[in-house]
Design a protein around this motif. Structure first.
Motif, PDB file in Angstrom:
ATOM      1  N   TYR B  98      54.015 -18.189  16.311  1.00 49.99           N
ATOM      2  CA  TYR B  98      52.567 -18.651  15.768  1.00 49.99           C
ATOM      3  C   TYR B  98      51.851 -19.738  16.925  1.00 49.99           C
ATOM      4  O   TYR B  98      52.863 -20.211  17.640  1.00 49.99           O
ATOM      5  CB  TYR B  98      52.171 -18.945  14.357  1.00 49.99           C
ATOM      6  CG  TYR B  98      50.756 -18.748  14.165  1.00 49.99           C
ATOM      7  CD1 TYR B  98      49.829 -18.043  14.771  1.00 49.99           C
ATOM      8  CD2 TYR B  98      50.160 -19.790  13.197  1.00 49.99           C
ATOM      9  CE1 TYR B  98      48.471 -18.138  14.408  1.00 49.99           C
ATOM     10  CE2 TYR B  98      48.875 -20.039  12.910  1.00 49.99           C
ATOM     11  CZ  TYR B  98      47.998 -18.923  13.832  1.00 49.99           C
ATOM     12  OH  TYR B  98      46.607 -19.136  13.390  1.00 49.99           O
ATOM     13  N   THR B  99      50.860 -19.991  16.882  1.00 47.37           N
ATOM     14  CA  THR B  99      50.235 -21.148  17.523  1.00 47.37           C
ATOM     15  C   THR B  99      51.418 -22.434  17.598  1.00 47.37           C
ATOM     16  O   THR B  99      51.810 -22.850  16.615  1.00 47.37           O
ATOM     17  CB  THR B  99      48.921 -21.814  16.777  1.00 47.37           C
ATOM     18  OG1 THR B  99      48.036 -20.664  16.869  1.00 47.37           O
ATOM     19  CG2 THR B  99      48.342 -22.991  17.533  1.00 47.37           C
ATOM     20  N   PRO B 100      51.671 -22.713  18.747  1.00 44.19           N
ATOM     21  CA  PRO B 100      52.860 -23.836  18.706  1.00 44.19           C
ATOM     22  C   PRO B 100      52.428 -25.257  18.151  1.00 44.19           C
ATOM     23  O   PRO B 100      52.546 -26.190  18.909  1.00 44.19           O
ATOM     24  CB  PRO B 100      53.133 -23.820  20.411  1.00 44.19           C
ATOM     25  CG  PRO B 100      51.817 -23.633  20.914  1.00 44.19           C
ATOM     26  CD  PRO B 100      51.042 -22.647  20.025  1.00 44.19           C
ATOM     27  N   TYR B 134      38.499 -15.135  23.113  1.00 42.53           N
ATOM     28  CA  TYR B 134      38.828 -14.004  22.513  1.00 42.53           C
ATOM     29  C   TYR B 134      38.446 -12.695  23.876  1.00 42.53           C
ATOM     30  O   TYR B 134      39.252 -11.962  23.788  1.00 42.53           O
ATOM     31  CB  TYR B 134      37.654 -13.551  21.460  1.00 42.53           C
ATOM     32  CG  TYR B 134      37.902 -14.421  20.145  1.00 42.53           C
ATOM     33  CD1 TYR B 134      38.890 -14.746  19.631  1.00 42.53           C
ATOM     34  CD2 TYR B 134      36.296 -14.994  19.668  1.00 42.53           C
ATOM     35  CE1 TYR B 134      39.201 -15.819  18.667  1.00 42.53           C
ATOM     36  CE2 TYR B 134      36.506 -15.474  18.544  1.00 42.53           C
ATOM     37  CZ  TYR B 134      37.836 -16.151  17.923  1.00 42.53           C
ATOM     38  OH  TYR B 134      37.804 -16.871  16.857  1.00 42.53           O
ATOM     39  N   GLN B 315      38.584 -27.969  15.611  1.00 47.14           N
ATOM     40  CA  GLN B 315      38.021 -28.075  14.502  1.00 47.14           C
ATOM     41  C   GLN B 315      39.182 -28.642  13.250  1.00 47.14           C
ATOM     42  O   GLN B 315      38.627 -28.968  12.386  1.00 47.14           O
ATOM     43  CB  GLN B 315      37.745 -26.368  14.072  1.00 47.14           C
ATOM     44  CG  GLN B 315      38.754 -25.504  14.441  1.00 47.14           C
ATOM     45  CD  GLN B 315      39.837 -25.301  13.744  1.00 47.14           C
ATOM     46  OE1 GLN B 315      40.004 -25.661  12.448  1.00 47.14           O
ATOM     47  NE2 GLN B 315      41.171 -24.920  14.195  1.00 47.14           N
ATOM     48  N   SER B 324      34.251 -26.075  19.326  1.00 44.43           N
ATOM     49  CA  SER B 324      34.293 -24.727  18.881  1.00 44.43           C
ATOM     50  C   SER B 324      34.891 -24.616  17.586  1.00 44.43           C
ATOM     51  O   SER B 324      35.554 -25.626  16.963  1.00 44.43           O
ATOM     52  CB  SER B 324      35.074 -23.916  19.886  1.00 44.43           C
ATOM     53  OG  SER B 324      35.169 -22.769  19.711  1.00 44.43           O
ATOM     54  N   ASN B 325      34.632 -23.372  17.049  1.00 42.21           N
ATOM     55  CA  ASN B 325      35.354 -23.072  15.630  1.00 42.21           C
ATOM     56  C   ASN B 325      36.775 -22.504  15.954  1.00 42.21           C
ATOM     57  O   ASN B 325      37.446 -21.979  14.747  1.00 42.21           O
ATOM     58  CB  ASN B 325      34.317 -22.268  14.684  1.00 42.21           C
ATOM     59  CG  ASN B 325      34.372 -21.160  15.289  1.00 42.21           C
ATOM     60  OD1 ASN B 325      34.576 -20.613  16.362  1.00 42.21           O
ATOM     61  ND2 ASN B 325      33.974 -20.057  14.326  1.00 42.21           N
ATOM     62  N   ILE B 326      37.182 -22.091  17.171  1.00 39.18           N
ATOM     63  CA  ILE B 326      38.074 -21.096  17.522  1.00 39.18           C
ATOM     64  C   ILE B 326      39.520 -21.595  17.234  1.00 39.18           C
ATOM     65  O   ILE B 326      39.780 -23.148  17.143  1.00 39.18           O
ATOM     66  CB  ILE B 326      38.141 -20.700  18.992  1.00 39.18           C
ATOM     67  CG1 ILE B 326      39.163 -19.621  19.214  1.00 39.18           C
ATOM     68  CG2 ILE B 326      38.726 -21.892  19.805  1.00 39.18           C
ATOM     69  CD1 ILE B 326      38.940 -18.997  20.606  1.00 39.18           C
ATOM     70  N   CYS B 327      40.175 -20.782  16.488  1.00 41.86           N
ATOM     71  CA  CYS B 327      41.514 -21.196  16.193  1.00 41.86           C
ATOM     72  C   CYS B 327      42.465 -20.422  16.882  1.00 41.86           C
ATOM     73  O   CYS B 327      43.213 -20.562  17.716  1.00 41.86           O
ATOM     74  CB  CYS B 327      41.732 -21.321  14.488  1.00 41.86           C
ATOM     75  SG  CYS B 327      43.221 -21.868  13.772  1.00 41.86           S
ATOM     76  N   THR B 328      42.868 -19.643  16.062  1.00 43.09           N
ATOM     77  CA  THR B 328      43.802 -18.296  16.631  1.00 43.09           C
ATOM     78  C   THR B 328      43.192 -17.946  17.878  1.00 43.09           C
ATOM     79  O   THR B 328      41.834 -17.606  17.683  1.00 43.09           O
ATOM     80  CB  THR B 328      44.041 -16.971  15.838  1.00 43.09           C
ATOM     81  OG1 THR B 328      44.940 -17.706  14.708  1.00 43.09           O
ATOM     82  CG2 THR B 328      44.501 -15.903  16.521  1.00 43.09           C
ATOM     83  N   ASN B 329      43.581 -17.763  19.138  1.00 46.28           N
ATOM     84  CA  ASN B 329      42.708 -17.199  20.316  1.00 46.28           C
ATOM     85  C   ASN B 329      43.634 -16.234  20.686  1.00 46.28           C
ATOM     86  O   ASN B 329      43.788 -15.255  19.976  1.00 46.28           O
ATOM     87  CB  ASN B 329      42.723 -18.495  21.251  1.00 46.28           C
ATOM     88  CG  ASN B 329      43.976 -19.213  21.487  1.00 46.28           C
ATOM     89  OD1 ASN B 329      45.250 -18.631  21.313  1.00 46.28           O
ATOM     90  ND2 ASN B 329      44.103 -20.242  22.065  1.00 46.28           N
ATOM     91  N   ASN B 330      43.733 -15.836  21.952  1.00 50.59           N
ATOM     92  CA  ASN B 330      44.371 -14.650  22.469  1.00 50.59           C
ATOM     93  C   ASN B 330      45.689 -14.851  23.364  1.00 50.59           C
ATOM     94  O   ASN B 330      45.665 -14.515  24.588  1.00 50.59           O
ATOM     95  CB  ASN B 330      43.250 -13.762  23.355  1.00 50.59           C
ATOM     96  CG  ASN B 330      42.543 -12.990  22.316  1.00 50.59           C
ATOM     97  OD1 ASN B 330      42.151 -13.312  21.025  1.00 50.59           O
ATOM     98  ND2 ASN B 330      41.874 -11.740  22.855  1.00 50.59           N
ATOM     99  N   SER B 331      46.361 -15.680  22.680  1.00 49.39           N
ATOM    100  CA  SER B 331      47.674 -16.372  23.395  1.00 49.39           C
ATOM    101  C   SER B 331      48.525 -15.435  23.936  1.00 49.39           C
ATOM    102  O   SER B 331      48.801 -15.513  25.321  1.00 49.39           O
ATOM    103  CB  SER B 331      48.389 -17.197  22.384  1.00 49.39           C
ATOM    104  OG  SER B 331      49.418 -18.005  22.952  1.00 49.39           O
ATOM    105  N   LEU B 332      48.934 -14.323  23.323  1.00 49.95           N
ATOM    106  CA  LEU B 332      49.682 -13.130  24.000  1.00 49.95           C
ATOM    107  C   LEU B 332      49.131 -12.661  25.105  1.00 49.95           C
ATOM    108  O   LEU B 332      49.824 -12.194  26.074  1.00 49.95           O
ATOM    109  CB  LEU B 332      50.259 -12.231  22.858  1.00 49.95           C
ATOM    110  CG  LEU B 332      51.412 -11.553  23.366  1.00 49.95           C
ATOM    111  CD1 LEU B 332      52.807 -12.333  23.360  1.00 49.95           C
ATOM    112  CD2 LEU B 332      51.780 -10.310  22.375  1.00 49.95           C
TER     113      LEU B 332
END
Lengths: 486, 443
Positions: B98-100, B134, B315, B324-332
């Protein structure tokens, strides 16, 4: 005992930065053969040569394989990162998402040539509506926070349609940080409310702040302390009585599938995280998918295009004049939806319920075994996660951070730490249902041994981790003198 | 159930520890009125074998290559992806992390994303780039909001040749705000007409896409001049990242923020998502950037390492005041793009971009010689607009029955462009495919 410690020494290979490798003249790319003449390009349009390294295929493969070995994933071991639901990611889901008829489908194909993807999205929306008890679903939001934004936009559009614009929104102190940030995008000012001494919201607290200038409440249920909001029905009534709406952050749905009916408890709009409850991999931070589920009164406002069924065929419809519009370029993270669909079809109704039961069993098992060793601020039956703090260890000048870093040496990914903010030094453990009992026992042993070490040799905690690729990193300098590109 | 490890004995033993009589009893403190009255009404579980058959049948109902020949781009492109790229992206250590947040056990993701950020800045001609968004549309919407934060002005000008679906996403993001979006029309050459910009007040940003939705390469220097003359930021957007293997980068032509879609960089079309939102800026705007950033640092022993940084914008720290409200993005997806760019290298990407340019040039010239009108004169990359004969719709359908998708009808996005189609030719289409299309549309 020592052989039960998962963390061990191994050969960790160094690897330079990408551009420190390679040599001009190499390449790992074999494009289709040129069969048309080279066309002349206006020299004014042409850029300088790109400063990218040229690598052979073997260099490429070694580079990323070595990098991957420095990562801890669910495939590596237990990853009890609370609130993130790091469950096992079934491998058949990857097979399904890679099928050419899905992975290669162009989003703007005429609908009659894209019936497979449309049917899958339609069915997934139906299934998610059934799992939550809500009336309709849109799978368009790209991640949890995007689902929250969708939810806020839906509330905004609904209230606007009733000429009832409002400026505030109630957000409990246990909320995810994304909640206030998403609400702010719709211009709503958060009104924070505190949980009671049981770790949940009191109806009176909400009644005190809910008024006709408040759009509603954003509640997480089960909340981020891992507790079910027992008063949720009464709280919903209070909010509805003042013309507001109840938003539920469904990040923790993994505890309640087949158990709680979200519509029944008064939720108007809820988002899910397919990358949490529905097993799609987290990918080092996405892509996720954050479907938004609504009850009847918000259906007209759902994002477009919507997938509709006409007899035996499926179509995309823009014919929803009250819609909030589009949230992303096409229909959302379809590739992630395929994996969630595959998961739901693999488990069926009984399997999904079993998932929630075992997620809750695992969390309570850890809670019972570790309480006493670590302080448990709220000693009640928890849902899918349990939250400890470091107050016992603080007396030894050992903190949550030290405990978390030491867990790495034992071969576990640390839990979520220092969240929720209402519990200072929080250690939030979410084992998920996919962790076998033996692993829970190993984790519990590790946590107990760390508590002993805190007494006998606190330095080993403060200087942890010792066995990882790198040791504690200087985050202060990273932020003061940012180096964001090489 | 193969994903669940608990034997009945495990469950009994654990229930005893917990002090519950049954699994159901674990939920006994939930008020009865909150609970499901009926079991979930979902299809019964499938075996893996049955699932494969079911999914194969769903996947079989789609028009995809090589069975079909698609001249369809419009923000989703077919490019060849080397097997090594797909293979590396299957590594469970990347896929199932997950997010590091814990950098000591996440150096793989962190270094890879730092490398992605670096390649992305070089491609876009920017000084910094975020870890991902995204998709191209949300990256653009967030860029516009960023420009409003930076300039403290309330109006943005967006070209009509920005992808029409991106403009609809902007509309969604801007609807609850008091910010104003003004559209810039296009000129007869198929490029943005900037003449309105000079007369606009309170302008935070001018956003232009290049190559634009008609495939045309915009005069980005002119946009930069027009925006800067008004004290506005110039946001350059793109939907086809491969173009910048050949063309001058937007940063080198004066862009302040560059954002776009990175799907072309090794990601499948996947019915439109997940893609990759790319976003970069000049360093002076770094603290206004939305989304995650990875930075280089050292550990206590002085070894190089990487961490998530500048979190005070985000956030989980700033809450409602976050950028921004972004948390999970499109890392992979960012990792995919990095591996893909590394696979091609500078030389490979230049050659691939040239090949795309040449394929479209060939198709455009052949169609034109066969008498098909190409209404816009601007140079194009791998996409361009044609005007087919009146009532081409019927022919379009006939061709789709022959398994040829003759581009995207533009009328539903630009009502004035009746009989106009957007055609795309990447390296995956052969000369034979294109010759066949020319014969079919002119027969």
């Amino acid at each position: 005992m020592s052989e039960m410690i998962l963390g061990s020494r191994g050969l960790v290979l160094n690897e330079p930065l990408l551009w420190e490798k390679g040599r001009k003249g190499r390449n790992a790319f074999s494009p289709p053969r040129r069969d048309v003449p080279e066309a002349s390009v206006d020299p004014d349009l042409v850029g300088d040569d790109l400063d990218f390294p040229d690598l052979s295929e073997v260099e490429l493969v070694r580079h990323y394989t070595r990098l991957s070995t420095w990562n801890f994933g669910v495939d590596t071991g237990m990853y009890p990162l609370g609130s993130c639901t790091m469950k096992y990611n079934p491998k058949t889901n990857e097979r399904q998402a890679a099928l050419p008829g899905l992975a290669k489908a162009h989003p703007l194909l005429p609908p009659h040539l894209a019936q497979g993807p449309l049917e899958l999205m339609y069915r997934l929306e139906q299934y998610l509506a059934e799992v939550t008890g809500m009336d309709a679903v849109s799978v368009q939001p790209a991640a949890g926070a995007h689902g929250e934004l969708a939810g806020m936009l839906l509330m905004y559009a609904y209230l606007k349609s009733r000429n009832s614009q409002r400026s505030k929104i109630i957000i409990p102190d246990t909320a995810h940080g994304t909640n206030p940030a998403s609400a702010a995008l719709c211009g709503y000012r958060p009104v924070p409310v505190a949980s009671n001494d049981q770790g949940i919201l009191s109806t009176e607290t909400i009644a005190d702040v809910m008024d006709e200038d408040t759009a509603g409440i954003m509640v997480t249920n089960p909340n981020t302390i891992g507790l079910f909001e027992d008063n949720i029905k009464e709280i919903s009534d209070v909010v509805h009585d003042k013309g507001g709406l109840v938003y539920c952050d469904g990040a923790n749905m993994n505890a309640l599938m087949g158990i709680v009916d979200m519509n029944e408890i008064g939720i108007d709009v809820l988002h899910l995280n397919l990358h949490k409850s529905f097993s799609t991999p987290h990918g080092g931070g996405g892509p996720g998918s954050g479907p938004v589920c609504v009850n009847e009164k918000l259906v007209p406002f759902l994002p477009v295009p919507r997938v509709v069924r006409n007899g035996d065929s499926y179509d995309l419809s823009e014919d929803f004049p009250d819609s909030i519009g589009k949230l992303d370029t096409f229909y959302g993270h379809f590739g992630v939806m395929v994996k969630a669909y595959s998961y739901i079809r693999s488990l069926g109704p009984d399997g999904l319920k079993k998932v929630s039961q075992l997620a809750v069993l695992n969390a309570n098992y850890i809670k019972e075994k570790l309480k006493g060793t670590y302080h448990l601020p709220f000693d009640r039956t928890c849902m899918h996660e349990c939250v400890f703090d470091d107050s016992i260890q603080n007396e030894l000048k050992v903190t949550t951070l030290d405990i978390a870093k030491r867990l790495m040496d034992y071969g576990f990914h640390p839990p979520t730490v220092y969240f929720p903010l209402v519990i200072p030094g929080a250690i939030m453990v979410e084992p998920t249902e996919t962790e076998p009992k033996e692993n829970l026992d190993l984790f519990i042993d590790a946590m107990k041994r760390i508590a002993e070490e805190a007494k006998e040799n606190p330095e080993i905690l403060k200087s942890a981790p010792h066995k990882s690729k790198v040791r504690r990193l200087d985050e202060t300098t990273a932020a003061r003198k940012p180096c964001l590109a090489g | 159930m193969r994903y669940l490890s608990h034997t009945p004995d495990d469950i009994d033993e654990m229930l005893q520890v917990v002090g519950a009589e049954s699994l159901d009893a674990l939920f006994s403190n939930i008020p009865q009125s909150c609970c499901c009255r009926l079991p979930l009404n979902l299809p019964q579980a499938l075996t893996e074998w049955e699932l494969n058959a079911h999914m194969d049948s769903l996947a079989g109902q789609t028009a995809v290559s090589p069975d079909y020949t698609l001249f369809l781009g419009a923000g989703s492109y077919d490019h060849f992806v080397p097997a090594a790229v797909s293979y590396l992206l299957g590594r469970g250590e990347f896929v199932t992390s997950y997010t590091p947040y814990q950098p000591e056990v996440s150096q793989g993701t962190l270094q890879a994303i730092y490398e992605y950020q670096t390649l992305a800045t070089r491609l876009m001609g920017m000084e910094v780039a975020t870890a991902s968004h995204y998709d191209g549309s949300t990256a653009l919407a967030e860029s516009l909001l960023m420009a409003i934060r930076v300039t403290r002005k309330k109006r943005v000008a967006v070209s009509q040749l920005v992808h029409p679906l991106y403009r609809r996403v902007i509309q969604t993001y801007f609807d609850p705000t008091d910010f104003d979006v003004v559209e810039l029309p296009y000129g007869s050459d198929g490029r943005t007409d900037l003449s309105k910009v000079a007369g606009m007040d309170d302008l935070a940003a001018v956003a232009v896409q290049s190559p634009n939705f008609f495939g045309g390469i915009e005069d980005l220097s002119a946009v930069a001049d027009a925006a800067h003359a008004k004290g506005a930021l110039f946001i350059a957007s793109f939907i086809e990242a491969i173009a910048y293997g050949l063309l001058k980068s937007p940063g080198s032509l004066g862009a302040d923020i560059v954002c776009g879609e990175g799907q072309s960089l090794g990601l499948g079309r996947s019915f439109g998502g997940p893609g990759l939102g790319m976003l970069g800026s000049l360093k002076k705007y770094m603290r206004n950037l939305p989304g995650r950033l990875v930075g280089q640092t050292t550990d206590v022993e002085g070894r190089k390492g990487f961490v998530l940084t500048l979190a005070t914008r985000e956030q989980h720290i700033r809450r409602e005041k976050a950028t921004s409200n972004i948390c999970t993005n499109n890392s992979l997806c960012a990792l995919t793009a990095a591996v893909y760019m590394a696979s091609l290298g500078g030389t490979g990407l230049r050659n691939l971009a040239q090949l795309n340019y040449d394929k479209a040039a060939y198709l455009r010239s052949e169609l034109s010689q066969a008498g098909v009108e190409t209404p816009f004169s601007a140079p194009c990359f791998n996409e361009f607009v044609v005007r087919f004969s009146n009532g081409f719709t019927k022919k379009y359908e006939e061709l789709s029955e022959k398994k040829i998708i003759a581009g995207l009808p533009l009328e539903c996005y630009y009502p004035e462009l009746v009989d106009h189609y957007l055609l795309c030719a990447t390296e995956t289409l052969s000369k034979e495919d294109m010759d066949l299309l020319v014969r079919e549309v002119t027969s």
